[in-house]
Design a protein around this motif. Structure first.
Motif, PDB file in Angstrom:
ATOM      1  N   LEU A 102       0.778  -0.723   0.115  1.00 34.20           N
ATOM      2  CA  LEU A 102       0.150   0.140   0.030  1.00 34.20           C
ATOM      3  C   LEU A 102       0.754   1.255   0.190  1.00 34.20           C
ATOM      4  O   LEU A 102       0.571   1.857  -0.156  1.00 34.20           O
ATOM      5  CB  LEU A 102      -1.242  -0.053   1.319  1.00 34.20           C
ATOM      6  CG  LEU A 102      -1.985   1.239   0.997  1.00 34.20           C
ATOM      7  CD1 LEU A 102      -3.138   1.417   0.011  1.00 34.20           C
ATOM      8  CD2 LEU A 102      -2.864   1.043   2.566  1.00 34.20           C
ATOM      9  N   LEU A 103       1.586   1.441   0.562  1.00 33.64           N
ATOM     10  CA  LEU A 103       2.819   2.951   1.027  1.00 33.64           C
ATOM     11  C   LEU A 103       3.636   2.415  -0.380  1.00 33.64           C
ATOM     12  O   LEU A 103       3.900   4.085  -0.312  1.00 33.64           O
ATOM     13  CB  LEU A 103       3.914   2.489   2.042  1.00 33.64           C
ATOM     14  CG  LEU A 103       3.009   2.707   3.025  1.00 33.64           C
ATOM     15  CD1 LEU A 103       4.115   1.928   4.448  1.00 33.64           C
ATOM     16  CD2 LEU A 103       2.416   3.895   3.809  1.00 33.64           C
ATOM     17  N   THR A 104       3.610   1.416  -0.701  1.00 34.45           N
ATOM     18  CA  THR A 104       4.903   1.165  -2.091  1.00 34.45           C
ATOM     19  C   THR A 104       3.881   2.203  -3.100  1.00 34.45           C
ATOM     20  O   THR A 104       4.113   2.994  -4.244  1.00 34.45           O
ATOM     21  CB  THR A 104       4.858   0.173  -2.908  1.00 34.45           C
ATOM     22  OG1 THR A 104       5.897  -0.355  -1.762  1.00 34.45           O
ATOM     23  CG2 THR A 104       5.855  -0.012  -4.165  1.00 34.45           C
ATOM     24  N   ALA A 122      -4.087   9.074 -10.553  1.00 38.61           N
ATOM     25  CA  ALA A 122      -3.314   8.965 -10.019  1.00 38.61           C
ATOM     26  C   ALA A 122      -2.912   9.628  -8.411  1.00 38.61           C
ATOM     27  O   ALA A 122      -3.459   8.536  -7.143  1.00 38.61           O
ATOM     28  CB  ALA A 122      -2.257   9.061 -10.292  1.00 38.61           C
ATOM     29  N   SER A 123      -3.285  10.427  -8.411  1.00 37.13           N
ATOM     30  CA  SER A 123      -3.293  10.991  -7.195  1.00 37.13           C
ATOM     31  C   SER A 123      -5.194  11.535  -6.176  1.00 37.13           C
ATOM     32  O   SER A 123      -4.480  10.670  -4.599  1.00 37.13           O
ATOM     33  CB  SER A 123      -3.369  13.071  -7.286  1.00 37.13           C
ATOM     34  OG  SER A 123      -2.185  13.089  -7.577  1.00 37.13           O
ATOM     35  N   CYS A 164      -7.087   7.759  -2.128  1.00 34.37           N
ATOM     36  CA  CYS A 164      -7.923   6.229  -1.174  1.00 34.37           C
ATOM     37  C   CYS A 164      -7.572   5.845  -0.689  1.00 34.37           C
ATOM     38  O   CYS A 164      -8.250   4.997   0.501  1.00 34.37           O
ATOM     39  CB  CYS A 164      -9.105   5.751  -2.404  1.00 34.37           C
ATOM     40  SG  CYS A 164      -9.788   6.753  -3.230  1.00 34.37           S
ATOM     41  N   GLY A 165      -6.456   5.526  -0.963  1.00 33.27           N
ATOM     42  CA  GLY A 165      -4.864   4.605  -0.355  1.00 33.27           C
ATOM     43  C   GLY A 165      -4.934   4.996   0.892  1.00 33.27           C
ATOM     44  O   GLY A 165      -4.526   4.037   1.799  1.00 33.27           O
ATOM     45  N   VAL A 166      -5.011   6.588   1.666  1.00 32.26           N
ATOM     46  CA  VAL A 166      -4.178   6.308   2.098  1.00 32.26           C
ATOM     47  C   VAL A 166      -4.632   6.404   4.084  1.00 32.26           C
ATOM     48  O   VAL A 166      -4.703   6.245   4.828  1.00 32.26           O
ATOM     49  CB  VAL A 166      -4.358   8.181   2.237  1.00 32.26           C
ATOM     50  CG1 VAL A 166      -4.083   9.069   3.170  1.00 32.26           C
ATOM     51  CG2 VAL A 166      -2.747   8.750   2.064  1.00 32.26           C
TER      52      VAL A 166
END
Length: 440
Positions: free
Chosen positions: A249-251, A410-411, A416-418
């Protein structure tokens, strides 16, 4: 928890290292950043004189990161074998030689080859300096040294444009194109700084003539204690790290951040040039504006969020700013586009400042150091994807709008990933990993 009392001899030794070694290391990093991104200022000249299309330019700009990624680990292994003085000097002199060679580019394949070789030559420089810090400084002092060192990266974004623009004004001197002068002089300066660094850098604590024996012993013992603690840490395979949910996820989040950061770096000069009627020096000055604003915002954000219990909302806001900025850059005049990319740069730099401390604290201590190193190495491949995509879209559609829409999307996905990044109550004490890739 009580504060750790640092022996006076160790304190003096650390102070001497910071005063004597850090200035040359910061200068080396500033030149490093300038030499890897100066190609962004000569896109039009390469197209006119060498026949480098937008697609070829984007691919060439990105090939740097392939060479860098492939040779980063071998380079660090050789640094441990030969010592920082020899190896960091070698790195700088060879990348300077490659930059000088770029002034002789006469076809697109030579452009590709030299950009790839530049990545090979630079490989290991930034992580090598961080490794050098572990050989000289205990954990308690390494964070301060890393922060000062990274200041060189922030400064480089600001000075690259004006310096490169001024060198491009030499166009026609001696019958030589300005972009050839730029590569020759910036590469030559890198070689000169490399030789100077060879006289200043000291690989081993015991070889430092400017330390007393008491200071050498105190500093050596502190570094040895930290090394022993690191050696006891459990080892984790790279495959397991890649499959670890939080690392993956961080990647992904950092990859999205790198896409925007490197797109702005390589394509901002071209957008500013579209304003029209500007000299190369004026273009260089204007390209510094987004980075000046970004650096001010970055340090302001860091001041207000250092003690925040949860950095995720602030990171999400920074990524939203980046998404909005890249989307707005597709609208209006080049002046409006410059303002929009300034907003995107502010969001990107603030995101980097927030991301790494948060990522450090969110990973399990057993995988923190290797996990963040993997996030850095894979995520930085956004530096290959972003310019390559932009070049292809410009050649096929006649516009960079498609690339900007992609960056904006992408941003948004990164926002959402954060929400799924783990929050931890305690931070992992891994100074090098905390700072890795904040420069991106």
């Amino acid at each position: 928890m009580s504060d750790v009392v640092i022996p006076e001899a160790e304190r003096r030794a650390v102070g001497k290292f910071l005063r004597r070694m850090l200035p040359i290391l910061v200068l080396m990093l500033l030149v490093n950043q300038m030499d890897r991104t100066n190609v962004g200022f000569v896109q039009d000249e390469l197209r006119a004189d060498v026949g480098v299309s937008a697609t070829a330019y984007g691919l060439g700009a990105g090939l740097f990161f392939i060479g860098y990624a492939l040779f980063e680990v071998p380079s660090n292994m050789l640094l441990e074998r030969f010592g920082a003085r020899v190896w960091l000097t070698r790195i700088m002199i060879t990348w300077g030689a490659v930059i000088v060679a770029m002034c002789f580019i006469h076809n697109v394949w030579m452009f590709y080859a030299l950009r790839f070789l530049l990545g090979v030559a630079e490989a290991g420089f930034f992580p090598g300096v961080l490794l050098y810090f572990t050989q000289w400084l205990p954990d308690s002092s390494r964070g301060r040294a890393s922060a000062i060192f990274l200041g060189g990266s922030a400064t480089a974004y600001i000075v690259t444009g004006p310096v490169t623009g001024a060198l491009l004004e030499l166009h026609g001197a001696g019958g030589i194109a300005g972009w050839r002068w730029m590569f020759a002089l910036e590469g030559g300066f890198s070689i000169l700084v490399g030789f100077v660094a060879g006289f200043f850098l000291v690989s081993r604590i015991q070889d430092a003539r400017w330390l007393t024996q008491e200071e050498k012993d105190a500093l050596g013992e502190a570094v040895a204690r930290d090394k022993e603690a690191r050696d006891r840490a459990p080892r984790t395979s790279r495959l397991k790290l890649v499959l670890h949910p939080q690392v993956a996820l961080l990647t992904a989040v950092f990859f999205a951040m790198a896409l925007t950061g490197y797109a702005i770096t390589f394509w901002l000069p071209s957008l500013v040039d579209d304003i029209g009627g500007l000299s190369p020096f004026q273009v260089g000055l204007l390209t510094a504006v987004p980075w000046i604003c970004a650096v001010i915002a970055m340090y302001t954000m860091a001041h207000f969020t250092d003690r925040a219990p949860d950095r995720r909302p602030y990171l999400a806001i920074a990524l939203v700013l980046s998404a909005v900025g890249t989307f707005l850059a597709t609208l209006g005049s080049p002046w409006f586009g410059l303002a929009a990319l300034t907003l995107a740069a502010v969001g990107g730099k603030c995101a980097a400042t927030l991301f790494w401390p948060m990522a450090q604290s969110g990973l399990d201590l057993r995988i923190a150091a290797p996990g963040l190193a993997l996030v850095n190495s894979i995520g930085n491949l956004g530096g290959f994807v972003s310019p390559t995509l932009f070049g292809y879209l410009q050649d096929t559609t006649g516009s960079t709008n498609g690339g900007l829409y992609t960056l904006s999307a992408a941003s948004v996905l990164a926002v959402c990933g954060v929400a799924f990044i783990r929050r931890s109550r305690t931070a992992a004490p891994v100074q090098a990993a905390q700072t890795a890739a904040t420069r991106a």
